[in-house]
Design a protein around this motif. Structure first.
Motif, PDB file in Angstrom:
ATOM      1  N   SER A 119       3.861  -1.163   6.222  1.00 15.34           N
ATOM      2  CA  SER A 119       3.464  -0.691   4.896  1.00 15.34           C
ATOM      3  C   SER A 119       3.161  -1.846   3.948  1.00 15.34           C
ATOM      4  CB  SER A 119       4.568   0.187   4.298  1.00 15.34           C
ATOM      5  OG  SER A 119       5.762  -0.551   4.162  1.00 15.34           O
ATOM      6  N   SER A 121       1.841  -2.428  -0.594  1.00 18.15           N
ATOM      7  CA  SER A 121       1.424  -1.854  -1.876  1.00 18.15           C
ATOM      8  C   SER A 121       0.962  -2.974  -2.795  1.00 18.15           C
ATOM      9  CB  SER A 121       2.577  -1.084  -2.537  1.00 18.15           C
ATOM     10  OG  SER A 121       3.641  -1.966  -2.845  1.00 18.15           O
ATOM     11  N   ASP A 139      -1.107   2.017  -2.308  1.00 21.86           N
ATOM     12  CA  ASP A 139      -0.178   1.737  -1.210  1.00 21.86           C
ATOM     13  C   ASP A 139      -0.695   2.338   0.090  1.00 21.86           C
ATOM     14  OD1 ASP A 139       1.266   4.431  -0.680  1.00 21.86           O
ATOM     15  OD2 ASP A 139       1.458   4.180  -2.847  1.00 21.86           O
ATOM     16  N   ASN A 140      -0.161   1.828   1.173  1.00 21.23           N
ATOM     17  CA  ASN A 140      -0.617   2.195   2.502  1.00 21.23           C
ATOM     18  C   ASN A 140       0.571   2.159   3.450  1.00 21.23           C
ATOM     19  OD1 ASN A 140      -1.328   0.797   5.261  1.00 21.23           O
ATOM     20  ND2 ASN A 140      -3.160   1.935   4.702  1.00 21.23           N
ATOM     21  N   HIS A 173      -1.158   6.768   5.908  1.00 22.27           N
ATOM     22  CA  HIS A 173      -1.155   7.334   4.555  1.00 22.27           C
ATOM     23  C   HIS A 173      -1.795   6.322   3.610  1.00 22.27           C
ATOM     24  CE1 HIS A 173       1.626  10.472   5.849  1.00 22.27           C
ATOM     25  NE2 HIS A 173       2.409   9.531   6.351  1.00 22.27           N
ATOM     26  N   ASP A 174      -2.769   6.772   2.813  1.00 29.43           N
ATOM     27  CA  ASP A 174      -3.380   5.948   1.763  1.00 29.43           C
ATOM     28  C   ASP A 174      -3.185   6.652   0.429  1.00 29.43           C
ATOM     29  OD1 ASP A 174      -4.632   3.859   3.415  1.00 29.43           O
ATOM     30  OD2 ASP A 174      -5.867   5.504   4.179  1.00 29.43           O
ATOM     31  N   ASN A 175      -2.766   5.889  -0.584  1.00 34.45           N
ATOM     32  CA  ASN A 175      -2.499   6.486  -1.893  1.00 34.45           C
ATOM     33  C   ASN A 175      -3.014   5.610  -3.019  1.00 34.45           C
ATOM     34  OD1 ASN A 175      -0.651   8.834  -1.085  1.00 34.45           O
ATOM     35  ND2 ASN A 175       0.420   7.087  -0.187  1.00 34.45           N
ATOM     36  N   ASN A 177      -2.172   5.617  -7.034  1.00 31.92           N
ATOM     37  CA  ASN A 177      -1.204   6.249  -7.943  1.00 31.92           C
ATOM     38  C   ASN A 177      -1.464   5.832  -9.384  1.00 31.92           C
ATOM     39  OD1 ASN A 177       0.421   7.092  -5.551  1.00 31.92           O
ATOM     40  ND2 ASN A 177       0.733   4.876  -5.402  1.00 31.92           N
ATOM     41  N   TYR A 192      -5.189   9.821  -5.881  1.00 30.41           N
ATOM     42  CA  TYR A 192      -5.748  10.040  -4.548  1.00 30.41           C
ATOM     43  C   TYR A 192      -4.644   9.864  -3.522  1.00 30.41           C
ATOM     44  CZ  TYR A 192      -8.362   9.239  -0.239  1.00 30.41           C
ATOM     45  OH  TYR A 192      -8.840   9.308   1.035  1.00 30.41           O
ATOM     46  N   SER A 193      -4.558  10.812  -2.615  1.00 25.77           N
ATOM     47  CA  SER A 193      -3.593  10.700  -1.533  1.00 25.77           C
ATOM     48  C   SER A 193      -4.218  11.283  -0.281  1.00 25.77           C
ATOM     49  CB  SER A 193      -2.306  11.458  -1.873  1.00 25.77           C
ATOM     50  OG  SER A 193      -1.376  11.350  -0.812  1.00 25.77           O
ATOM     51  N   ASN A 194      -4.132  10.541   0.822  1.00 26.15           N
ATOM     52  CA  ASN A 194      -4.743  11.003   2.060  1.00 26.15           C
ATOM     53  C   ASN A 194      -3.882  10.601   3.251  1.00 26.15           C
ATOM     54  OD1 ASN A 194      -7.000  12.093   3.663  1.00 26.15           O
ATOM     55  ND2 ASN A 194      -7.219   9.968   4.332  1.00 26.15           N
ATOM     56  N   SER A 195      -3.587  11.567   4.102  1.00 27.03           N
ATOM     57  CA  SER A 195      -2.892  11.310   5.364  1.00 27.03           C
ATOM     58  C   SER A 195      -3.843  11.688   6.491  1.00 27.03           C
ATOM     59  CB  SER A 195      -1.610  12.138   5.464  1.00 27.03           C
ATOM     60  OG  SER A 195      -0.701  11.763   4.458  1.00 27.03           O
TER      61      SER A 195
END
Length: 259
Positions: A119, A121, A139-140, A173-175, A177, A192-195
């Motif tokens: 991970s 950020s 973050d990732n 996971h990409d976010n 915030n 934006y949030s993507n899994s």
């Protein structure tokens, strides 16, 4: 007269015996000399080193460290790109594979699945979407990885250096915030949030060593490229967000080969 003839025959008989003895002695000496000469020049042929058998199916476990590079960009009016930011963590999982050996060349296929905690950020800062007070972060996180690879190796007895390549898969996971403000002109930013399951490619190399005829230890390096994923923010901007990811990993493995 008869006495003279008998004497002559006796002398001839003795002379013939001497000649025969001389011939036998000469032949024996020649044979002995030839045998000695052959012995002096004879060198025992080297025994060919046995070829270790790598053919078979194997199962194992692996673990290691991973690190990589993430990059985020947005297509707002003035494209915003904070540049690269680093990611790191660990992976651990299982391996199954099979080899076929032709003389010293070893061909194989291999599959692995791994838990991961990799991970990173980064704070984006201000402004974002033209709002001077809009502080945000990205973050990732990679939760798992898997590989399907073809392998090519060359056997040096109990040592098998190899190269490998194929498909790499990861759960990522990409976010993006938003910390403040949470609304603009009465409309809340959803961020934006993507899994997603990201599919890319992997290349690498390593070396296997036979601890015993059935137990194999390994050290290897992998490069995984997962390409990029994109999505849009919610209203009011609908900016497109792009996340790019590639990683490096160093792993150790212990495997058992079935005969």
């Amino acid at each position: 007269m008869s006495s003279v003839i008998a004497l002559t025959e006796l002398l001839e008989s003795r002379a013939m015996k001497k000649i025969v003895v001389a011939l036998i002695a000469t032949t024996a000496l020649s044979s002995a000399a030839s045998a000695a000469d052959l012995a002096a020049h004879y060198t025992k042929a080297p025994v060919a080193a046995p070829i270790t058998d790598w053919t078979g199916v194997y199962l194992g476990v692996s673990a290691g460290g991973a690190w990589g590079t993430n990059e985020w960009s947005s297509d707002e009016t003035a494209p915003y790109r904070p540049g690269s930011y680093n990611t790191s963590g660990w992976t651990a999982g299982g391996i199954v594979g099979a080899n076929i050996q032709v003389r010293n060349t070893v061909l194989g296929v291999e599959f692995d699945g791994n838990w991961a905690d990799v991970s990173s950020s980064r704070a984006i800062g201000t402004p974002f979407n033209g709002l001077a007070t809009n502080i945000a972060s990205i973050d990732n996180k990679i939760d798992w990885t898997a590989h399907a690879r073809a392998r090519l190796g060359y056997s040096f007895g109990n040592w098998l250096p190899f190269v490998a390549g194929g498909a790499a898969i990861a759960g990522v996971h990409d976010n993006l915030n938003f910390i403040a403000p949470t609304a603009f002109n009465g409309v809340a930013y959803s961020g934006y949030s993507n899994s997603a399951t990201r599919v890319g490619f992997t290349v690498g190399s390593g070396i296997d060593f036979k601890v015993t005829p059935n137990v194999i230890a390994r050290g290897e390096y992998l490069y995984d490229n997962f390409g990029n994923t994109s999505g849009r923010l919610g209203p009011p901007t609908f900016d497109n967000q792009v996340f790019t990811l590639d990683t490096h990993a160093v792993r150790a493995a212990l495997m058992y080969k079935f005969d």
